[in-house]
Design an enzyme around this catalytic site. Structure first.
Site, short mmCIF file in Angstrom:
data_model
loop_
_atom_site.label_atom_id
_atom_site.label_comp_id
_atom_site.label_asym_id
_atom_site.label_seq_id
_atom_site.Cartn_x
_atom_site.Cartn_y
_atom_site.Cartn_z
N HIS A 34 29.75 32.79 -74.67
CA HIS A 34 28.45 33.34 -74.30
C HIS A 34 28.58 34.84 -74.14
CE1 HIS A 34 24.66 33.93 -72.20
NE2 HIS A 34 24.31 32.80 -72.76
N ASP A 82 24.54 24.49 -74.52
CA ASP A 82 24.32 23.67 -75.70
C ASP A 82 25.42 22.65 -75.93
OD1 ASP A 82 21.91 24.85 -76.45
OD2 ASP A 82 22.96 26.55 -77.34
N1 CMC Z 1 34.72 29.81 -81.10
C1 CMC Z 1 35.79 30.58 -81.40
N2 CMC Z 1 35.90 31.89 -81.11
C2 CMC Z 1 34.86 32.47 -80.48
C3 CMC Z 1 33.72 31.74 -80.12
C4 CMC Z 1 33.66 30.38 -80.44
N3 CMC Z 1 32.59 29.65 -80.14
N4 CMC Z 1 32.84 32.57 -79.51
C5 CMC Z 1 33.41 33.78 -79.48
N5 CMC Z 1 34.64 33.71 -80.07
C6 CMC Z 1 35.59 34.82 -80.19
C7 CMC Z 1 35.17 35.80 -81.27
O1 CMC Z 1 35.73 35.48 -82.52
C8 CMC Z 1 35.67 37.11 -80.73
O2 CMC Z 1 37.04 37.19 -81.00
P1 CMC Z 1 37.75 38.64 -81.29
O3 CMC Z 1 37.56 39.42 -80.02
O4 CMC Z 1 39.18 38.30 -81.59
O5 CMC Z 1 37.01 39.23 -82.45
C9 CMC Z 1 35.51 36.97 -79.21
O6 CMC Z 1 35.55 35.55 -78.96
C10 CMC Z 1 34.20 37.55 -78.67
O7 CMC Z 1 33.13 36.96 -79.42
P2 CMC Z 1 31.84 37.74 -79.89
O8 CMC Z 1 31.26 37.07 -81.09
O9 CMC Z 1 32.13 39.21 -80.00
O10 CMC Z 1 30.90 37.51 -78.63
P3 CMC Z 1 29.33 37.62 -78.59
O11 CMC Z 1 28.99 37.89 -77.18
O12 CMC Z 1 28.85 38.58 -79.62
O13 CMC Z 1 28.84 36.15 -79.03
C11 CMC Z 1 28.12 33.91 -78.96
C12 CMC Z 1 28.40 35.18 -78.14
C13 CMC Z 1 27.43 32.89 -78.05
C14 CMC Z 1 27.17 34.25 -80.12
C15 CMC Z 1 29.45 33.35 -79.50
O14 CMC Z 1 30.29 33.01 -78.42
C16 CMC Z 1 29.25 32.15 -80.43
O15 CMC Z 1 29.02 32.34 -81.63
N6 CMC Z 1 29.33 30.88 -79.88
C17 CMC Z 1 29.04 29.70 -80.66
C18 CMC Z 1 27.54 29.51 -80.80
C19 CMC Z 1 26.90 29.03 -79.49
O16 CMC Z 1 27.38 28.09 -78.86
N7 CMC Z 1 25.76 29.64 -79.14
C20 CMC Z 1 24.97 29.26 -77.97
C21 CMC Z 1 24.96 30.30 -76.90
S1 CMC Z 1 24.30 29.72 -75.34
C22 CMC Z 1 22.66 29.27 -75.64
C23 CMC Z 1 21.83 30.32 -76.28
O17 CMC Z 1 21.98 31.52 -76.04
O18 CMC Z 1 20.93 29.95 -77.05
#
Ligand code: CMC
Length: 431
Positions: free
Chosen positions: A308, A366
């Site tokens: 998140h 989720d």
């Molecule tokens: N699985 C594997 N690695 C992950 C994941 C994951 N689900 N989420 C983040 N990472 C890693 C990412 O690769 C990055 O690694 P590095 O620093 O080595 O590049 C690090 O963790 C930080 O991730 P980010 O993408 O920069 O973080 P963000 O804040 O931009 O993204 C997120 C947040 C929710 C989009 C992301 O965690 C994600 O894609 N999760 C899976 C989708 C999901 O479950 N979404 C629902 C969110 S909660 C409900 C809602 O908001 O609707």
């Protein structure tokens, strides 16, 4: 906005610029950079808005490090346990918990607006039967402005209020109609003797040829899912609603924009993607393979339902959702559901894995919601529509707050331009 609490000094080359600092009731202070461009000829740069507060708001507060979510000050776990969805809607919209009289009046107003204009049935019929219910909802909710002209004047507080009530009341009807249409069953009209969540289940699962009695356990679980999704501060879809609304667009158009944004798998689409992932994993012995994929930099796969932007400890909604999953599946006698077993084991393994621990990746809301919705009989394509109807109150509360703010102006971010500098047009023969 209150007076600045102190001032920061920004030095650019040999010029010193004073930036006022404001404090909220809780949470990080903000640096006011509104005059920065005029004073320095520079923009700030923050793609993804990781350090940017785009508005002031008194609705929802999140402390990502503590794993805390407050609506108007009340913690989500207390609301999920002691309150119910429509009461939380009232709280989000009007700022205080209602008295009994206020609650009854609000319920009455919502209930009297649950039907949609009969002509909208024809609108639904223009969609392909195999359309994703989210695709149908984006179109139908946008089309509400074509059916309810008398609540599109955003400068009239009474019309804003009616639009809010209409949206909260009609979204479950629209989501249920999108579902019924996709499975080729007749639409089921709302039943005002049922409460909000039970009515939604009725509209989804009743058929005209036999009686359908809503299971109170499922209605309670549905209400809790709605409560847990009601609002979440300035997330992507809420910011979309605010940005759309900042131009003066009508509330139905703005909520349609929010629904479109929510659909993405990084946001509300994650619940569908998560259950599909859990099913694809299938058995506990395949989990390590998926953990490996999630950790592999060259593999775009991510563990859906994990991570998140704001929560770096745990998502308090996920905690309640997990308890709810156990409760609902137990009560339905399907606690040995293989998907739940895979989810629990995946969570256990991921939370012990250094990759997930060091990046502070925890299950989000989720992760468990899809398992409950699946047990209730919803297809995965309905998971995000349920998120959308539940979040409508958050979107509309945030929109109302913004429109009611006399200092509000159109949202217009700038950019770091990396394209060609000025060049003269070259006609076709000389390219
Ligand atoms: N699985 C594997 N690695 C992950 C994941 C994951 N689900 N989420 C983040 N990472 C890693 C990412 O690769 C990055 O690694 P590095 O620093 O080595 O590049 C690090 O963790 C930080 O991730 P980010 O993408 O920069 O973080 P963000 O804040 O931009 O993204 C997120 C947040 C929710 C989009 C992301 O965690 C994600 O894609 N999760 C899976 C989708 C999901 O479950 N979404 C629902 C969110 S909660 C409900 C809602 O908001 O609707």
């Amino acid at each position: 906005m209150a007076e600045p609490t102190r001032t920061a000094k920004l030095t650019i080359d040999d010029k010193v610029i004073d930036l006022p600092i404001y404090s909220g009731t809780i949470g990080p202070d903000v640096l006011d950079i509104r005059k920065l461009y005029a004073q320095s000829d520079m923009f700030t740069y923050d793609p993804g808005f990781t350090s940017t507060a785009a508005c002031d708001s008194a609705i929802t507060y999140i402390d990502g490090d503590k794993g805390e979510l407050l609506h108007r000050g009340y913690p989500i776990d207390q609301l999920a346990e002691k309150s119910h969805y429509l009461e939380v809607c009232y709280l989000l919209l009007y700022g205080e918990l209602p008295t009994l009289v206020q609650m009854k009046d609000f319920e009455g107003r919502i209930t009297r607006h649950t039907m949609v204009h009969e002509q909208m049935h024809n609108f639904f019929r223009g969609f392909r039967r195999d359309a994703h219910p989210m695709a149908t909802m984006v179109g139908v909710v946008g089309a509400l402005s074509a059916f309810y002209h008398d609540s599109t004047d955003i400068n009239d507080p009474w019309q804003r209020e009616v639009a809010a009530i209409r949206l909260i009341a009609k979204l479950p009807t629209i989501a249920a109609m999108a579902y019924k249409y996709s499975i080729g069953q007749p639409f089921v009209y709302p039943k005002n003797s049922l409460d909000y969540a039970a009515n939604f289940l009725h509209m989804c699962f009743a058929v005209p040829c036999e009686d359908y009695v809503v299971n109170p356990i499922l209605a309670k679980a549905m209400d809790r899912i709605m409560t847990l999704h009601a609002d979440h501060e300035q997330n992507a879809s809420t910011s979309t609603v605010r940005l759309a609304g900042s131009s003066g667009a009508n509330p139905f158009a703005c909520i349609a924009a929010g629904i479109a944004c929510l659909w993405g798998p990084a946001h509300g689409g994650a619940n569908q993607a998560c259950l599909e992932m859990l099913r694809e994993i299938g058995t506990v012995d395949r989990i390590p393979e998926y953990i490996r994929k999630a950790k592999d930099k060259d593999d775009p796969f991510r563990l859906m339902g994990f991570g998140h932007r704001v929560y770096k400890n745990f998502d308090p909604r996920a905690k309640v959702m997990k308890e709810s999953a156990d409760e609902v599946l137990g009560l339905l006698g399907v606690e040995n559901n293989p998907t739940l077993q895979v989810a629990k084991e995946l969570e256990r393994i991921a939370l012990e894995d250094d990759y997930f621990v060091s990046k502070k990746l925890y299950p989000n809301v989720d992760f468990y919601s899809g398992i409950i919705l699946d047990a209730m009989g919803f297809p995965t394509s309905m998971f995000t529509p349920i998120f959308a109807l539940s979040r409508t109150v958050g979107w509309i509360s945030q929109w109302k707050e913004m429109i009611g703010d006399p200092t509000q102006k159109i949202g217009r971010p700038r950019q770091l331009y990396t394209g060609s500098a000025f060049r003269n047009y070259v006609d076709t023969h000389h390219r």
